[in-house]
Scaffold this active site. Structure first.
Site, PDB file in Angstrom:
ATOM      1  N   HIS A  66      -6.647  10.151  -0.623  1.00 52.99           N
ATOM      2  CA  HIS A  66      -6.510   9.566   0.800  1.00 52.99           C
ATOM      3  C   HIS A  66      -6.151  10.835   1.941  1.00 52.99           C
ATOM      4  CE1 HIS A  66      -2.469   9.587  -1.060  1.00 52.99           C
ATOM      5  NE2 HIS A  66      -1.907   9.898  -0.056  1.00 52.99           N
ATOM      6  N   HIS A  81      -4.883  11.906   5.242  1.00 48.86           N
ATOM      7  CA  HIS A  81      -3.703  11.684   6.368  1.00 48.86           C
ATOM      8  C   HIS A  81      -4.373  12.174   7.746  1.00 48.86           C
ATOM      9  CE1 HIS A  81      -0.179  10.813   3.884  1.00 48.86           C
ATOM     10  NE2 HIS A  81      -0.719  11.682   2.816  1.00 48.86           N
TER      11      HIS A  81
HETATM   12  P1  AMP Z   1       0.740  10.743  -0.327  1.00 50.72           P
HETATM   13  O1  AMP Z   1       2.328  11.114  -0.471  1.00 50.72           O
HETATM   14  O2  AMP Z   1      -0.060  11.980   0.191  1.00 50.72           O
HETATM   15  O3  AMP Z   1       0.197  10.584  -1.637  1.00 50.72           O
HETATM   16  O4  AMP Z   1       1.033   9.793   0.724  1.00 50.72           O
HETATM   17  C1  AMP Z   1       0.813   8.211   0.362  1.00 50.72           C
HETATM   18  C2  AMP Z   1       0.991   7.510   1.483  1.00 50.72           C
HETATM   19  O5  AMP Z   1       0.686   6.258   1.481  1.00 50.72           O
HETATM   20  C3  AMP Z   1       2.259   7.674   2.362  1.00 50.72           C
HETATM   21  O6  AMP Z   1       2.249   8.364   3.704  1.00 50.72           O
HETATM   22  C4  AMP Z   1       2.914   6.046   2.594  1.00 50.72           C
HETATM   23  O7  AMP Z   1       3.402   6.006   3.583  1.00 50.72           O
HETATM   24  C5  AMP Z   1       1.479   5.530   2.527  1.00 50.72           C
HETATM   25  N1  AMP Z   1       1.757   4.152   1.651  1.00 50.72           N
HETATM   26  C6  AMP Z   1       2.056   4.004   0.477  1.00 50.72           C
HETATM   27  N2  AMP Z   1       1.827   2.571   0.326  1.00 50.72           N
HETATM   28  C7  AMP Z   1       1.273   2.183   1.323  1.00 50.72           C
HETATM   29  C8  AMP Z   1       0.470   1.010   1.534  1.00 50.72           C
HETATM   30  N3  AMP Z   1       0.707  -0.167   0.802  1.00 50.72           N
HETATM   31  N4  AMP Z   1      -0.458   0.738   2.798  1.00 50.72           N
HETATM   32  C9  AMP Z   1      -0.376   1.771   3.320  1.00 50.72           C
HETATM   33  N5  AMP Z   1       0.288   3.094   3.144  1.00 50.72           N
HETATM   34  C10 AMP Z   1       0.836   3.217   2.037  1.00 50.72           C
END
Ligand code: AMP
Ligand code: ZN
Length: 147
Positions: free
Chosen positions: A115, A117
């Site tokens: 993903h 950001h």
């Molecule tokens: P990372 O630490 O780069 O893997 O980021 C994961 C991101 O996913 C974090 O910013 C979380 O807030 C976000 N996140 C986790 N679960 C969900 C979800 N179900 N829907 C949307 N965002 C999510």
């Protein structure tokens, strides 16, 4: 399989192998949450935003890493990232953006579905924004303070 949980009861996928796609929050995103999309990528708001409008752009295909995607997926992610940016500018008038990928557990990745950001920034949202993503290493971030 044992796994830890993030705030809000969301599982941490650090120790979860890729085949468990059904448990992946980005493979099972509610279509109603999708903000914008194209053939190979979707965008939605981060559930735990660090700033208002914090969005995630993800490939439809479950891949762990940015370095596993095809050229077609790369183009789709890039196209969608630009459109989400335009959307956020129109809706929230941010002053700047941070764009980032935590690629791998040691780099901070907690959801093992690639993903990007897209984090809108607003003047004054932190006392001193200098350094931006350099703050992953707080001791090294303020290089301008080094003699
Ligand atoms: P990372 O630490 O780069 O893997 O980021 C994961 C991101 O996913 C974090 O910013 C979380 O807030 C976000 N996140 C986790 N679960 C969900 C979800 N179900 N829907 C949307 N965002 C999510
Ligand atoms: Zn997934």
């Amino acid at each position: 399989m044992a796994f830890t949980h993030l705030p809000g009861g969301f599982p941490c996928f650090n120790h979860m192998p890729m085949p468990e796609k059904n448990a992946c929050p980005f493979c099972t995103i509610d279509p109603a949450e999708i903000l914008l999309e194209n053939d190979h990528a979707v965008a939605f708001y981060d559930r735990f935003p660090v700033t208002p409008g914090h969005a995630l752009v993800v490939p439809r295909r479950h891949v762990n890493s940015f370095f596993e995607i095809t050229g077609e997926e790369l183009a789709a992610l890039w196209e969608l990232l630009g459109r989400v940016r335009e959307h956020l500018i129109a809706k929230r008038s941010p002053d700047a953006f941070n764009v980032g990928i935590n690629d791998g557990v040691a780099a901070g990745q907690t959801v093992m579905h690639l993903h990007i950001h897209l984090i809108p920034r607003y003047s004054g949202d932190t006392e001193d924004p200098r350094g931006g993503v350099r703050w992953i290493m707080p001791v090294k971030a303020p290089y301008w303070k080094k003699g």
